[in-house]
Design a protein around this motif. Sequence first.
Motif, PDB file in Angstrom:
ATOM      1  N   VAL A  79       0.854  -1.191   0.000  1.00 46.24           N
ATOM      2  CA  VAL A  79       0.000   0.000   0.000  1.00 46.24           C
ATOM      3  C   VAL A  79       0.890   1.241   0.000  1.00 46.24           C
ATOM      4  O   VAL A  79       2.006   1.215   0.482  1.00 46.24           O
ATOM      5  N   HIS A  80       0.374   2.327  -0.543  1.00 43.81           N
ATOM      6  CA  HIS A  80       1.131   3.583  -0.585  1.00 43.81           C
ATOM      7  C   HIS A  80       0.282   4.695   0.009  1.00 43.81           C
ATOM      8  O   HIS A  80      -0.899   4.804  -0.284  1.00 43.81           O
ATOM      9  N   MET A  81       0.920   5.521   0.850  1.00 43.40           N
ATOM     10  CA  MET A  81       0.230   6.642   1.485  1.00 43.40           C
ATOM     11  C   MET A  81       1.072   7.891   1.337  1.00 43.40           C
ATOM     12  O   MET A  81       2.285   7.825   1.411  1.00 43.40           O
ATOM     13  N   SER A  82       0.420   9.014   1.156  1.00 43.68           N
ATOM     14  CA  SER A  82       1.103  10.296   1.110  1.00 43.68           C
ATOM     15  C   SER A  82       1.389  10.762   2.536  1.00 43.68           C
ATOM     16  O   SER A  82       0.503  10.737   3.393  1.00 43.68           O
ATOM     17  N   ALA A  83       2.602  11.194   2.788  1.00 40.59           N
ATOM     18  CA  ALA A  83       3.013  11.552   4.149  1.00 40.59           C
ATOM     19  C   ALA A  83       2.243  12.740   4.723  1.00 40.59           C
ATOM     20  O   ALA A  83       1.996  12.785   5.928  1.00 40.59           O
ATOM     21  N   ASP A  84       1.879  13.705   3.902  1.00 46.43           N
ATOM     22  CA  ASP A  84       1.250  14.918   4.414  1.00 46.43           C
ATOM     23  C   ASP A  84      -0.251  14.994   4.180  1.00 46.43           C
ATOM     24  O   ASP A  84      -0.859  16.036   4.352  1.00 46.43           O
ATOM     25  N   SER A  85      -0.839  13.899   3.799  1.00 49.99           N
ATOM     26  CA  SER A  85      -2.255  13.893   3.450  1.00 49.99           C
ATOM     27  C   SER A  85      -3.155  13.804   4.687  1.00 49.99           C
ATOM     28  O   SER A  85      -2.906  13.012   5.591  1.00 49.99           O
ATOM     29  N   ALA A  86      -4.204  14.593   4.706  1.00 50.91           N
ATOM     30  CA  ALA A  86      -5.197  14.486   5.787  1.00 50.91           C
ATOM     31  C   ALA A  86      -5.869  13.126   5.726  1.00 50.91           C
ATOM     32  O   ALA A  86      -6.236  12.553   6.753  1.00 50.91           O
ATOM     33  N   GLU A  87      -6.020  12.603   4.527  1.00 54.30           N
ATOM     34  CA  GLU A  87      -6.600  11.269   4.346  1.00 54.30           C
ATOM     35  C   GLU A  87      -5.726  10.211   5.026  1.00 54.30           C
ATOM     36  O   GLU A  87      -6.221   9.298   5.681  1.00 54.30           O
ATOM     37  N   THR A  88      -4.417  10.340   4.913  1.00 56.52           N
ATOM     38  CA  THR A  88      -3.496   9.397   5.550  1.00 56.52           C
ATOM     39  C   THR A  88      -3.638   9.453   7.061  1.00 56.52           C
ATOM     40  O   THR A  88      -3.646   8.421   7.726  1.00 56.52           O
ATOM     41  N   ARG A  89      -3.769  10.647   7.603  1.00 58.22           N
ATOM     42  CA  ARG A  89      -3.952  10.774   9.059  1.00 58.22           C
ATOM     43  C   ARG A  89      -5.208  10.031   9.503  1.00 58.22           C
ATOM     44  O   ARG A  89      -5.232   9.420  10.564  1.00 58.22           O
ATOM     45  N   LYS A  90      -6.235  10.073   8.685  1.00 60.43           N
ATOM     46  CA  LYS A  90      -7.470   9.358   9.002  1.00 60.43           C
ATOM     47  C   LYS A  90      -7.225   7.841   9.014  1.00 60.43           C
ATOM     48  O   LYS A  90      -7.729   7.150   9.889  1.00 60.43           O
ATOM     49  N   HIS A  91      -6.427   7.347   8.078  1.00 60.42           N
ATOM     50  CA  HIS A  91      -6.129   5.908   8.018  1.00 60.42           C
ATOM     51  C   HIS A  91      -5.324   5.450   9.229  1.00 60.42           C
ATOM     52  O   HIS A  91      -5.427   4.305   9.643  1.00 60.42           O
ATOM     53  N   PHE A  92      -4.513   6.339   9.783  1.00 66.50           N
ATOM     54  CA  PHE A  92      -3.676   6.002  10.932  1.00 66.50           C
ATOM     55  C   PHE A  92      -4.391   6.264  12.267  1.00 66.50           C
ATOM     56  O   PHE A  92      -3.773   6.232  13.312  1.00 66.50           O
ATOM     57  N   ALA A  93      -5.678   6.504  12.240  1.00 67.89           N
ATOM     58  CA  ALA A  93      -6.410   6.814  13.468  1.00 67.89           C
ATOM     59  C   ALA A  93      -6.418   5.658  14.451  1.00 67.89           C
ATOM     60  O   ALA A  93      -6.326   5.861  15.661  1.00 67.89           O
ATOM     61  N   SER A  94      -6.535   4.427  13.951  1.00 69.17           N
ATOM     62  CA  SER A  94      -6.613   3.252  14.822  1.00 69.17           C
ATOM     63  C   SER A  94      -6.215   2.021  14.023  1.00 69.17           C
ATOM     64  O   SER A  94      -6.066   2.079  12.797  1.00 69.17           O
ATOM     65  N   VAL A  95      -6.061   0.906  14.707  1.00 70.30           N
ATOM     66  CA  VAL A  95      -5.788  -0.360  14.024  1.00 70.30           C
ATOM     67  C   VAL A  95      -6.943  -0.698  13.088  1.00 70.30           C
ATOM     68  O   VAL A  95      -6.727  -1.146  11.955  1.00 70.30           O
ATOM     69  N   GLN A  96      -8.158  -0.455  13.522  1.00 69.87           N
ATOM     70  CA  GLN A  96      -9.320  -0.733  12.663  1.00 69.87           C
ATOM     71  C   GLN A  96      -9.261   0.080  11.376  1.00 69.87           C
ATOM     72  O   GLN A  96      -9.530  -0.438  10.293  1.00 69.87           O
ATOM     73  N   ALA A  97      -8.917   1.356  11.474  1.00 70.36           N
ATOM     74  CA  ALA A  97      -8.829   2.209  10.294  1.00 70.36           C
ATOM     75  C   ALA A  97      -7.710   1.743   9.370  1.00 70.36           C
ATOM     76  O   ALA A  97      -7.876   1.710   8.149  1.00 70.36           O
ATOM     77  N   LEU A  98      -6.572   1.364   9.939  1.00 73.94           N
ATOM     78  CA  LEU A  98      -5.474   0.851   9.124  1.00 73.94           C
ATOM     79  C   LEU A  98      -5.867  -0.437   8.420  1.00 73.94           C
ATOM     80  O   LEU A  98      -5.567  -0.635   7.245  1.00 73.94           O
ATOM     81  N   ALA A  99      -6.542  -1.328   9.137  1.00 68.32           N
ATOM     82  CA  ALA A  99      -6.968  -2.599   8.550  1.00 68.32           C
ATOM     83  C   ALA A  99      -7.940  -2.364   7.392  1.00 68.32           C
ATOM     84  O   ALA A  99      -7.845  -3.021   6.350  1.00 68.32           O
TER      85      ALA A  99
END
Length: 90
Positions: A57-77
């Motif tokens: 998977v690829h994520m942008s380091a400065d993206s607000a969307e990425t911060r949302k994905h890193f909110a919890s293990v559930q969000a990352l999964a």
Amino acid sequence: MLPLEQEIKELIISSLALEDIQPADIDAAAPLFVEGLGLDSIDALELGLALQKRYGVHMSADSAETRKHFASVQALAAFVAANRKPSLST
């Protein structure tokens, strides 16, 4: 998605060398940063690289969307499940 959440918990522990934490200690719904697990921005970079290596998977380091994905293990999964590259092994 529970097996994927378990894998991500194990990946968090191994990639960040969290020696005193077991997968069962991590609440899948709890925040990963500040409160909750208490990770910081360096941890996010390391975890992002580990996710990229493991799941493609690829994520942008400065993206607000990425911060949302890193909110919890559930969000990352959920993110990994929706974006991972198919396995090359058969």
